[in-house]
Design a protein around this motif. Structure first.
Motif, PDB file in Angstrom:
ATOM      1  N   ALA A   1       0.828  -1.205   0.000  1.00  0.00           N
ATOM      2  CA  ALA A   1       0.000   0.000   0.000  1.00  0.00           C
ATOM      3  C   ALA A   1       0.862   1.253   0.000  1.00  0.00           C
ATOM      4  CB  ALA A   1      -0.928  -0.010   1.214  1.00  0.00           C
ATOM      5  N   LEU A   2       1.958   1.219   0.716  1.00  0.00           N
ATOM      6  CA  LEU A   2       2.865   2.367   0.735  1.00  0.00           C
ATOM      7  C   LEU A   2       3.503   2.579  -0.634  1.00  0.00           C
ATOM      8  CD1 LEU A   2       4.663   1.852   4.184  1.00  0.00           C
ATOM      9  CD2 LEU A   2       2.982   3.608   3.611  1.00  0.00           C
ATOM     10  N   ILE A   3       3.959   1.491  -1.260  1.00  0.00           N
ATOM     11  CA  ILE A   3       4.618   1.619  -2.563  1.00  0.00           C
ATOM     12  C   ILE A   3       3.627   2.082  -3.621  1.00  0.00           C
ATOM     13  CG2 ILE A   3       5.728   0.308  -4.408  1.00  0.00           C
ATOM     14  CD1 ILE A   3       7.533   0.895  -2.026  1.00  0.00           C
ATOM     15  N   ASN A   4       2.419   1.511  -3.608  1.00  0.00           N
ATOM     16  CA  ASN A   4       1.433   1.844  -4.635  1.00  0.00           C
ATOM     17  C   ASN A   4       0.849   3.241  -4.458  1.00  0.00           C
ATOM     18  OD1 ASN A   4       1.802  -0.704  -5.730  1.00  0.00           O
ATOM     19  ND2 ASN A   4       0.103  -1.599  -4.563  1.00  0.00           N
ATOM     20  N   GLY A   5       0.623   3.626  -3.193  1.00  0.00           N
ATOM     21  CA  GLY A   5      -0.057   4.891  -2.959  1.00  0.00           C
ATOM     22  C   GLY A   5       0.867   6.067  -2.702  1.00  0.00           C
ATOM     23  N   TYR A   6       2.065   5.770  -2.232  1.00  0.00           N
ATOM     24  CA  TYR A   6       2.968   6.856  -1.834  1.00  0.00           C
ATOM     25  C   TYR A   6       4.388   6.594  -2.318  1.00  0.00           C
ATOM     26  CZ  TYR A   6      -1.017   7.640   1.206  1.00  0.00           C
ATOM     27  OH  TYR A   6      -2.285   7.845   1.665  1.00  0.00           O
ATOM     28  N   GLY A   7       4.489   6.043  -3.520  1.00  0.00           N
ATOM     29  CA  GLY A   7       5.796   5.696  -4.061  1.00  0.00           C
ATOM     30  C   GLY A   7       6.715   6.883  -4.272  1.00  0.00           C
ATOM     31  N   ASN A   8       6.134   8.082  -4.331  1.00  0.00           N
ATOM     32  CA  ASN A   8       6.954   9.279  -4.498  1.00  0.00           C
ATOM     33  C   ASN A   8       7.372   9.897  -3.161  1.00  0.00           C
ATOM     34  OD1 ASN A   8       6.809   9.158  -7.319  1.00  0.00           O
ATOM     35  ND2 ASN A   8       4.833  10.239  -7.327  1.00  0.00           N
ATOM     36  N   GLU A   9       6.890   9.345  -2.062  1.00  0.00           N
ATOM     37  CA  GLU A   9       7.245   9.839  -0.722  1.00  0.00           C
ATOM     38  C   GLU A   9       8.457   9.059  -0.225  1.00  0.00           C
ATOM     39  OE1 GLU A   9       5.889  12.126   1.238  1.00  0.00           O
ATOM     40  OE2 GLU A   9       3.935  12.592   0.360  1.00  0.00           O
ATOM     41  N   ARG A  10       9.531   9.763   0.058  1.00  0.00           N
ATOM     42  CA  ARG A  10      10.748   9.071   0.445  1.00  0.00           C
ATOM     43  C   ARG A  10      10.599   8.292   1.742  1.00  0.00           C
ATOM     44  NH1 ARG A  10      15.021  13.920   2.072  1.00  0.00           N
ATOM     45  NH2 ARG A  10      14.062  14.518   4.066  1.00  0.00           N
ATOM     46  N   GLN A  11       9.790   8.804   2.694  1.00  0.00           N
ATOM     47  CA  GLN A  11       9.572   8.077   3.942  1.00  0.00           C
ATOM     48  C   GLN A  11       8.857   6.762   3.684  1.00  0.00           C
ATOM     49  OE1 GLN A  11      10.540   8.470   6.932  1.00  0.00           O
ATOM     50  NE2 GLN A  11      11.131  10.602   7.255  1.00  0.00           N
ATOM     51  N   ALA A  12       7.899   6.784   2.725  1.00  0.00           N
ATOM     52  CA  ALA A  12       7.174   5.549   2.408  1.00  0.00           C
ATOM     53  C   ALA A  12       8.124   4.514   1.822  1.00  0.00           C
ATOM     54  CB  ALA A  12       6.045   5.856   1.427  1.00  0.00           C
ATOM     55  N   VAL A  13       8.995   4.945   0.928  1.00  0.00           N
ATOM     56  CA  VAL A  13       9.951   4.023   0.311  1.00  0.00           C
ATOM     57  C   VAL A  13      10.917   3.474   1.367  1.00  0.00           C
ATOM     58  CG1 VAL A  13      11.763   3.795  -1.426  1.00  0.00           C
ATOM     59  CG2 VAL A  13       9.758   5.210  -1.898  1.00  0.00           C
ATOM     60  N   LEU A  14      11.322   4.314   2.283  1.00  0.00           N
ATOM     61  CA  LEU A  14      12.228   3.867   3.343  1.00  0.00           C
ATOM     62  C   LEU A  14      11.562   2.796   4.204  1.00  0.00           C
ATOM     63  CD1 LEU A  14      14.885   4.190   4.937  1.00  0.00           C
ATOM     64  CD2 LEU A  14      13.765   5.994   6.250  1.00  0.00           C
ATOM     65  N   LEU A  15      10.326   3.026   4.624  1.00  0.00           N
ATOM     66  CA  LEU A  15       9.631   2.037   5.448  1.00  0.00           C
ATOM     67  C   LEU A  15       9.400   0.745   4.676  1.00  0.00           C
ATOM     68  CD1 LEU A  15       6.987   4.218   7.348  1.00  0.00           C
ATOM     69  CD2 LEU A  15       9.125   3.283   8.210  1.00  0.00           C
ATOM     70  N   ALA A  16       9.065   0.876   3.402  1.00  0.00           N
ATOM     71  CA  ALA A  16       8.858  -0.327   2.591  1.00  0.00           C
ATOM     72  C   ALA A  16      10.150  -1.126   2.477  1.00  0.00           C
ATOM     73  CB  ALA A  16       8.346   0.073   1.211  1.00  0.00           C
ATOM     74  N   SER A  17      11.268  -0.445   2.334  1.00  0.00           N
ATOM     75  CA  SER A  17      12.554  -1.131   2.215  1.00  0.00           C
ATOM     76  C   SER A  17      12.894  -1.891   3.493  1.00  0.00           C
ATOM     77  CB  SER A  17      13.656  -0.110   1.904  1.00  0.00           C
ATOM     78  OG  SER A  17      13.365   0.618   0.736  1.00  0.00           O
ATOM     79  N   LEU A  18      12.712  -1.248   4.624  1.00  0.00           N
ATOM     80  CA  LEU A  18      13.003  -1.907   5.892  1.00  0.00           C
ATOM     81  C   LEU A  18      12.077  -3.096   6.123  1.00  0.00           C
ATOM     82  CD1 LEU A  18      13.597   1.258   8.116  1.00  0.00           C
ATOM     83  CD2 LEU A  18      15.314  -0.296   7.182  1.00  0.00           C
ATOM     84  N   THR A  19      10.828  -2.948   5.710  1.00  0.00           N
ATOM     85  CA  THR A  19       9.881  -4.061   5.840  1.00  0.00           C
ATOM     86  C   THR A  19      10.302  -5.215   4.953  1.00  0.00           C
ATOM     87  OG1 THR A  19       8.109  -2.485   6.318  1.00  0.00           O
ATOM     88  CG2 THR A  19       7.451  -4.703   5.675  1.00  0.00           C
ATOM     89  N   ASP A  20      10.717  -4.899   3.733  1.00  0.00           N
ATOM     90  CA  ASP A  20      11.193  -5.947   2.825  1.00  0.00           C
ATOM     91  C   ASP A  20      12.334  -6.738   3.457  1.00  0.00           C
ATOM     92  OD1 ASP A  20       9.912  -6.466   0.441  1.00  0.00           O
ATOM     93  OD2 ASP A  20      10.682  -4.673  -0.550  1.00  0.00           O
ATOM     94  N   PHE A  21      13.268  -6.037   4.057  1.00  0.00           N
ATOM     95  CA  PHE A  21      14.405  -6.724   4.664  1.00  0.00           C
ATOM     96  C   PHE A  21      13.951  -7.662   5.770  1.00  0.00           C
ATOM     97  CE2 PHE A  21      17.713  -6.961   7.947  1.00  0.00           C
ATOM     98  CZ  PHE A  21      18.715  -7.569   7.212  1.00  0.00           C
ATOM     99  N   ARG A  22      13.056  -7.193   6.631  1.00  0.00           N
ATOM    100  CA  ARG A  22      12.606  -8.023   7.748  1.00  0.00           C
ATOM    101  C   ARG A  22      11.725  -9.181   7.277  1.00  0.00           C
ATOM    102  NH1 ARG A  22      10.826  -4.336  12.772  1.00  0.00           N
ATOM    103  NH2 ARG A  22      10.732  -6.437  13.694  1.00  0.00           N
TER     104      ARG A  22
END
Length: 871
Positions: free
Chosen positions: A472-493
Motif C-alpha cells: 500500500a505504501l509503494i502503490n499509494g505513496y511511491g513518491n514519498e521518500r519516507q514511504a519508500v524507506l519504510l517499505a525497504s526496511l519491511t522488505d528486509f525483515r
C-alpha cells in the motif's frame, strides 16, 4: 614587656581613630567627592560594580546629597536596573523634583510605566534648553509607548528641529517609525545621524533592526557586527550588548548560518542573569497577594528588557488571560488555575510546570476536572489521557479519555500511537494493532505511527498484513521518500534482502543528502555480516552531517566487533586524516576509548591536539576526562584538585546533571554529608528538583544516619510522581522504615519493568526473606531466564532447592561457583548442597575454602563441623 607593647599599640590606635574621626568631619564633602570621581572613572572603564560601590561610599559620607542619589540611579539605568533606580528616586521626588524628574521618568519608561513617567515629567519645569529637549524627548517616548507612534514621531522631529544631532531623539524617531512599519524611513534617519556623528552602539543596533525588518539580513548582519566592535566594555552584561547579540543570533539563524548563531547563543546563555528568575518570583508573590496590576507591570518591564525570553512572554500572556504561569509555587498553579474556564493552552502550560516540579498527581487532578467540565474539548481529553496513561493507578482513565478524544476527532493519529504503545508494553498486541490499523486508514503518512505499525506486525508474526501495508505504501505513496524507506526496511525483515538493498540504494541516489536511507542500508549490511560495507556506508552518512557523531559511533562499534580497542583507535585516527569533516568526532571517539581504558594521559593528549571547542563530542569527552580526574584526585584526598576538575567538567557541559552533582559527592567525602546539602541545594536551584537529585539527597540522609528522613523524602516523591527509578532506593530504605510496604514496592517494580533483572532480584530476595519459598523460587526462575549468569539468583535458588530438588540445587550451585569461585557465601551454599546430596568430602573442601575467605563467620564454621561429623 609584651603587655606594655600591647597597651602602647592600643593607645596609638585610639589616637589614630580619634584623629581620623575628626578629620572625616572636617572633610566629608571632599571625601565623598573623591568617591564620586573614582566612580566616574570606574564607570568610564566599564567597571560598574566598583563604580556602584564608590557611589554608595559617597552616600554613606553624605546620605542627604541628592546629586549622589541621582548619580547612583543613573548608573543603575546604564546597567539596565531600572526598577532599582526608580525605587531609589521615588522618595526624593517630593523635595528634589527638578533634580530627579528626568532620571526617574527614564527609569519608569524602561519599566514600561509610561503613565508614571508622564506624571513625573508634568511635575518638572526645566529652565535650561538642554533639559527642556530631554524632557520633550521623554514625553515623545511616552507617546510612543502609549501606542501613538505618529504623534511620537512628530514630537521627536520637533526636538530634532532644534537639535539635529540629539541621539536619544533620533533613536526615538527611528523606533516610532519602526512601530509604524516604516523601516526604510527609520534606516534613513539613523544613517543620516551616523554620517554626521560616527558609530554608536545604540544607533547601530536600531539600524540593524531596521534592515532586519526589511528582510535585508546580510546588511543587518554587517551593521550588527560593526556594533559589536564599538560596544562598551563592562563587568556586567549591558542591555545594549544583549540586544545586539540577540538580534545577531536571530539574523544568523534566519540566514542558515547555524554555527555563527550558536556562538552568540552561547554568549547569551553564559550571561543569562538570575535577574529574570528573581524578578519572576516577585511577580508570583504579587499574584499570590492579589496585586495583579503590579505583577503585570513587572512582567511588562521584563518583556522590555528581555523581549526574547519565552518564559516571560508566557507568564505575561497567562496573566493577561487570568491564568497561572509556569511558576514555582503551588498556589499559582492550583489556586489561580480554574480547570473549568482557563483556556486550554494555559492549562497545558500549568500541567507542564507541575510535572517539571514532580507534581504529576496535581496536574492529573487539574486536567481530570477540566476534562469533566469540558467533555468535548479534544485537546484537554488528549492531555489528560496521555498523562494518565503513564500512571499505574490512572491508566484506565487515560485509555477512556484518549478513546473519547478519538471519537470526537479521528484524525488524531498520534493519540492512537500512544494507545498502541501502551497496549504493546502490556503484551496486549491485538488492542495495539487495532488502533494502528485505524490510524493507518485515517492517515498513512503519519510516518512514526506507520513505522510502529509495521514493526509490531513483524514482531507478532503478522507477515501477510505487513506485506499488504508495504505494498500500500509503494502503490499509494511511491513518491514519498519516507514511504519508500519504510517499505525497504519491511522488505528486509520479511526476508526480501535483495529488494530492500536495491530500493535503499536507489533512494540514496535520489536523495544524496538524506542520512536515513544510508543508516538503514548500513544496518542491513551489518545484520548480514557485511561489516566492511556497513562501515563504508555509515561513514558516508557521517560525512553528510559531521555535527552528529552517532553514525561514526555506529561505524566504530561495527569495527570494534572484529578488532581490539587499540586497533579501533588507530582506525579512528587514520579516518581523521582521510576525512577532515570527521576529524573532531574521530578524535573525540578515540579519546573516549582511551578514557574508558583508564589511559587518561593519552586521552588528554588527543584532546589537546584537537582544540575544537565548538564540537559537542570533544567537549563531552573533555568533561568526562575532567570528571575522571576529579574522582582520581578525590581518592587521593586532593580536594582542591578534585573540586577544580569537577568545576571544569561542569563548565564544559553545563547542562549535564551528573557533572553538576560531582561537587555534592566531593563535599560529602571531604567534610561529611551535612556539608553536602547546601551544595545540592545549589544544584537544584539550577536544575530543579529531579529524581536524580532526590536520590542523592536520600543517600546523604542515610550517610548522615537519618534513615527516617531518607524514607520520608523518597516516599513523598514516589507518591507525587511514581518514577520507577525511585524504587530500588525505596525498597532498600523501606526494609527498616516501612517493611510492610516492601511487598507492594517489589511487586510494582516487576509489573512496571517486566524485563528488569534487578526488579526480579529485589522481588525474589524479599519473598525469600519472608519465607515465601515457593514465590521466591518462581521469581528466581524468571530472573534466570532474563539473566542466566546472575550469581545471587543461582546461589539463592540452590539454597531454596537444597532439599526439594537436590540435583537441580547442585547444578545451580556449581554454575554460581564457576562464575564467582572465590566467594565465601557461594562456596558455603555449594558445599552444603553437596553435603545434603551425600558428597561429604567434596563438601568439606568447599566449606573449608569458604571459611578461609571469611574466618569470622560462625555459620560457615558450624556448617563445616556438621559436614565433618557426617564423614
Amino acid at each position: 614587656m609584651t603587655m606594655k607593647r600591647k597597651l602602647f599599640v592600643a593607645s596609638a590606635l585610639t589616637i589614630a581613630l580619634l584623629s581620623a574621626t575628626g578629620c572625616s568631619r572636617e572633610n566629608t564633602e571632599q571625601v565623598a567627592q573623591q568617591h564620586i570621581d573614582r566612580a566616574e572613572t570606574f564607570a568610564n572603564q566599564g567597571q560598574y560594580r566598583s563604580a556602584l560601590l564608590e557611589i554608595r561610599n559617597a552616600l554613606q559620607k553624605e546620605p542627604g546629597n541628592a546629586e549622589h542619589v541621582k548619580t547612583l540611579a543613573e548608573t543603575y539605568i546604564r546597567i539596565g536596573a531600572s526598577r532599582e533606580a526608580a525605587e531609589l528616586l521615588e522618595p526624593w521626588m517630593a523635595d528634589y523634583a527638578d533634580t530627579m524628574a528626568l532620571t526617574l521618568a527614564q527609569a519608569y519608561i524602561m519599566q514600561g510605566k509610561h503613565l508614571s513617567a508622564r506624571d513625573t515629567l508634568n511635575q518638572y519645569a526645566p529652565t535650561e534648553q538642554a533639559e527642556q529637549l530631554d524632557k520633550q524627548t521623554l514625553q515623545a517616548e511616552v507617546l510612543r509607548r502609549s501606542g501613538q507612534p505618529d504623534a511620537a514621531a512628530e514630537a521627536f522631529r520637533s526636538v530634532l528641529n532644534t537639535s539635529p544631532d540629539h541621539r536619544e531623539a533620533t533613536q526615538g524617531l527611528a523606533r516610532a517609525l519602526l512601530d509604524s512599519n516604516a523601516a526604510a524611513a527609520a534606516q534613513s534617519t539613523l544613517e543620516q545621524w551616523r554620517e554626521r556623528n560616527g558609530e554608536h552602539p545604540e544607533v547601530l543596533y536600531l539600524l540593524g533592526l531596521s534592515q532586519y525588518r526589511q528582510g535585508r539580513l546580510e546588511a543587518a548582519t554587517e551593521t550588527l557586527t560593526t556594533a559589536t566592535t564599538v560596544l562598551p566594555t563592562a563587568d556586567v552584561f549591558l542591555p545594549i550588548r544583549r540586544n545586539v547579540v540577540s538580534l545577531l543570533s536571530r539574523t544568523f539563524t534566519e540566514r542558515g548560518m547555524i554555527t555563527e548563531a550558536a556562538i552568540y547563543n552561547r554568549i547569551l546563555a553564559e550571561n543569562s542573569s538570575s535577574e529574570v528568575r528573581d524578578r519572576a518570583e516577585a511577580v508570583v508573590e504579587a499574584i499570590n497577594r492579589g496585586e495583579i496590576d503590579s505583577a503585570r507591570a513587572m512582567l511588562e518591564e521584563l518583556m522590555l528588557q528581555f523581549p526574547d525570553d519565552d518564559r516571560v512572554a508566557m507568564m505575561l500572556g497567562a496573566l493577561q488571560l487570568q491564568t497561572g504561569e509556569r511558576g514555582q509555587v503551588d498556589q499559582l498553579l492550583v489556586d489561580r488555575i480554574d480547570a473549568e474556564t482557563t483556556p486550554t493552552p494555559f492549562l497545558r502550560a500549568a500541567a507542564v510546570a507541575q510535572i517539571d516540579q514532580g507534581k504529576r498527581d496535581e496536574a492529573l487532578q487539574v486536567l481530570a476536572r477540566a476534562a469533566e467540565a469540558r467533555p468535548n474539548d479534544v485537546d484537554i481529553l488528549a492531555m489528560y489521557g496521555v498523562l494518565a496513561l503513564a500512571s499505574v493507578e490512572h491508566h484506565q482513565q487515560g485509555i477512556a479519555s484518549l478513546n473519547k478524544a478519538l471519537t470526537l476527532d479521528p484524525s488524531r493519529t498520534r493519540l492512537r500511537l500512544a494507545l498502541a504503545q501502551h497496549h504493546a508494553s502490556r503484551d496486549q498486541q491485538e488492542q495495539a494493532l487495532g488502533h494502528l490499523r485505524k490510524a493507518f486508514t485515517e492517515l498513512p503518512t503519519d510516518w512514526p505511527t506507520t513505522n510502529f505499525y509495521l514493526s509490531l506486525l513483524l514482531e507478532t508474526g503478522a507477515t501477510n498484513e505487513a506485506e499488504e501495508i508495504k505494498q500500500a505504501l509503494i502503490n499509494g505513496y511511491g513518491n514519498e521518500r519516507q514511504a519508500v524507506l519504510l517499505a525497504s526496511l519491511t522488505d528486509f525483515r520479511l526476508g526480501n534482502e535483495a529488494a530492500a538493498i536495491n530500493r535503499l540504494q536507489r533512494l540514496t541516489q535520489a536523495h544524496p543528502d538524506w542520512q536515513a536511507p544510508l543508516i538503514s542500508l548500513a544496518t542491513i549490511h551489518q545484520r548480514r555480516g557485511e561489516n566492511a560495507q556497513a562501515i563504508d556506508v555509515m561513514i558516508k552518512a557521517a560525512v553528510l552531517n559531521p555535527d552528529n557523531p552517532v553514525p561514526l559511533q555506529q561505524a566504530g562499534r561495527v569495527y570494534a566487533s572484529e578488532h581490539t580497542p587499540d586497533e579501533v583507535v588507530d582506525w579512528l585516527l587514520s579516518l581523521r586524516d582521510k576525512q577532515p569533516e570527521l576529524s573532531a568526532n574521530a578524535t573525540g571517539l578515540a579519546a573516549l576509548i582511551r578514557l574508558q581504558q583508564q589511559r587518561r594521559d593519552e586521552a588528554r593528549t588527543l584532546l589537546q591536539n584537537h582544540p575544537a571547542q565548538d564540537n559537542r563530542l570533544i567537549n563531552s569527552v573533555n568533561a568526562q576526562l575532567k570528571a575522571s580526574e576529579s574522582q582520581e584526585a578525590a581518592q587521593a584526598q586532593d580536594w582542591r584538585t578534585a573540586k577544580a576538575r569537577a568545576q571544569e567538567a561542569v563548565s564544559l557541559d553545563p547542562g549535564n546533571l551528573n557533572f553538576a552533582l560531582i561537587p555534592v559527592t566531593l563535599a560529602a567525602l571531604e567534610k561529611g554529608p551535612q556539608h553536602a546539602f547546601p551544595v545540592l541545594d545549589d544544584v537544584e536551584s539550577v536544575f530543579g528538583q529531579r529524581t536524580e537529585t532526590v536520590l542523592v539527597r536520600a543517600r546523604l540522609h542515610q550517610a548522615n544516619d537519618d534513615r527516617r528522613a531518607a524514607w520520608v523524602l523518597l516516599e513523598s516523591q514516589w507518591s507525587a510522581n511514581d518514577d520507577i527509578r525511585l524504587l530500588p532506593a525505596l525498597i532498600g530504605i523501606a526494609t527498616t522504615e516501612a517493611p510492610e510496604q516492601v511487598d507492594s514496592f517489589t511487586r510494582t517494580w516487576v509489573e512496571r519493568q517486566p524485563e528488569s533483572p534487578a526488579a526480579f532480584l529485589a522481588r525474589a530476595n524479599h519473598q525469600m526473606a519472608q519465607q515465601d519459598d515457593e514465590g521466591a523460587i518462581a521469581t528466581y526462575e524468571r530472573l534466570l531466564t532474563l539473566q542466566p549468569t546472575n550469581v545471587v539468583a543461582l546461589n539463592n535458588m540452590a539454597w531454596l532447592l537444597r532439599e526439594r530438588n537436590n540435583n537441580r540445587a547442585q547444578e545451580l550451585a556449581a554454575r554460581a561457583n564457576d562464575i564467582a569461585p572465590n566467594t565465601a557465601a557461594i562456596l558455603d551454599t555449594y558445599g552444603w548442597v553437596l553435603h545434603l546430596g551425600g558428597q561429604h568430602q567434596r563438601a568439606k573442601e568447599l566449606i573449608e575454602r569458604a571459611l578461609e575467605l571469611e574466618p569470622g563467620s560462625t555459620e560457615i564454621r558450624e556448617n563445616l563441623e556438621k559436614v565433618k561429623q557426617a564423614l
